[in-house]
Design an enzyme around this catalytic site. Structure first.
Site, PDB file in Angstrom:
ATOM      1  N   SER A 136       1.061  -1.404  -0.014  1.00  0.00           N
ATOM      2  CA  SER A 136       0.049  -0.087   0.281  1.00  0.00           C
ATOM      3  C   SER A 136       0.804   1.280   0.018  1.00  0.00           C
ATOM      4  O   SER A 136       2.000   1.330   0.412  1.00  0.00           O
ATOM      5  CB  SER A 136      -1.003  -0.105   1.202  1.00  0.00           C
ATOM      6  OG  SER A 136      -1.548   1.158   1.485  1.00  0.00           O
ATOM      7  N   TYR A 149      -1.875  -0.807   9.971  1.00  0.00           N
ATOM      8  CA  TYR A 149      -2.205  -0.872   8.520  1.00  0.00           C
ATOM      9  C   TYR A 149      -0.835  -0.551   7.737  1.00  0.00           C
ATOM     10  O   TYR A 149      -0.126  -1.355   7.144  1.00  0.00           O
ATOM     11  CB  TYR A 149      -3.354  -0.318   8.061  1.00  0.00           C
ATOM     12  CG  TYR A 149      -3.522  -0.374   6.544  1.00  0.00           C
ATOM     13  CD1 TYR A 149      -4.265  -1.604   6.190  1.00  0.00           C
ATOM     14  CD2 TYR A 149      -3.225   0.461   5.484  1.00  0.00           C
ATOM     15  CE1 TYR A 149      -4.353  -1.829   4.601  1.00  0.00           C
ATOM     16  CE2 TYR A 149      -3.421   0.334   4.276  1.00  0.00           C
ATOM     17  CZ  TYR A 149      -4.041  -1.032   3.738  1.00  0.00           C
ATOM     18  OH  TYR A 149      -4.233  -1.335   2.362  1.00  0.00           O
TER      19      TYR A 149
END
Length: 236
Positions: A136, A149
């Site tokens: 990501s 995350y």
């Protein structure tokens, strides 16, 4: 037939598009899901006969090993693994719950460790293959409210580099992708963040899951690319 591809988190969103794209390319697809059984069944129906849906929590090694056993019994090999399964539990670190941290890291990072450990022997048996880890933009830049995350997705990059080195002798190529912000379920759950990502894009656009899936389809046709991180975002 191009062989057997495993796509984790493949019942919806990006995972679904990847499974469909690789199915069109000629792969037999083992699509993994954990909760969305109906959606996974719909993807299998769309793919046709050479596809199976396998329920497993990628964060639990024994469940991933069971999945590997089913694939081995059915097809005897694995040629590509797309580590797409991922979750987010947003919150500022000072208020963040330990169980949320564990759940995110367990799925996003340990899940990749588990699939690699369980599936690589079948890839070696097949004479090589490819692993693609979905990381990501947050793993590169960090993002307030996404400590777990961002940390898990950043760690995936280090794992990608290391696996590329360790598995090269077996003709297994390992790469990572930063797909960019997409209008999938995860993205739609944070409308403000999605709007900001669009504004920060040089093209003022979000990433499209179909474009990411097509890029992965191309990457799997290559033979000499490994240890790379591909940023498919429109943000610098």
């Amino acid at each position: 037939m191009h062989g057997v591809a495993v796509v984790t988190g493949a019942s919806r969103g990006l995972g679904r598009e990847i499974a469909l794209a690789l199915g069109r390319q000629g792969y037999r697809i083992a699509l993994n899901y954990i909760h969305s059984e109906k959606e996974a069944s719909d993807v299998v129906l769309a793919l046709g006969e050479p596809a199976i849906a396998l329920k497993a929590d990628v964060g639990i090694l024994r469940e991933v090993e069971t999945m590997a056993g089913i694939i081995s019994n059915r097809w005897g090999r694995i040629d590509a693994v797309i580590n797409n399964a991922g979750i987010a539990r947003d919150g500022l670190l000072i208020k963040y719950r330990e169980e949320d941290w564990d759940e995110v890291v367990n799925t996003n990072l340990k899940g990749c460790f588990n699939t690699t450990k369980a599936f690589v022997p079948l890839m070696i048996k097949a004479g090589g293959g490819q692993i693609v880890n979905i990381s990501s933009y947050s793993g590169l830049k960090g993002k307030a409210g996404q400590s777990a995350y961002s940390a898990s997705k950043a760690a995936l990059l280090g794992l990608t580099y290391t696996l590329a080195r360790e598995l090269a002798e077996y003709n297994i190529r390992v790469n990572a992708l930063l797909p960019g912000y997409m209008p999938t379920d995860m993205g739609l759950n944070a409308m403000d963040a999605m709007k900001k990502a669009s504004e920060e894009s040089l093209l003022k656009k979000l990433s499209e899951p179909q474009d990411i899936a097509q890029f992965i389809s191309y990457l799997l046709t290559t033979s000499n690319i490994t240890g790379q991180v591909f940023n498919l975002d429109g943000r610098i």
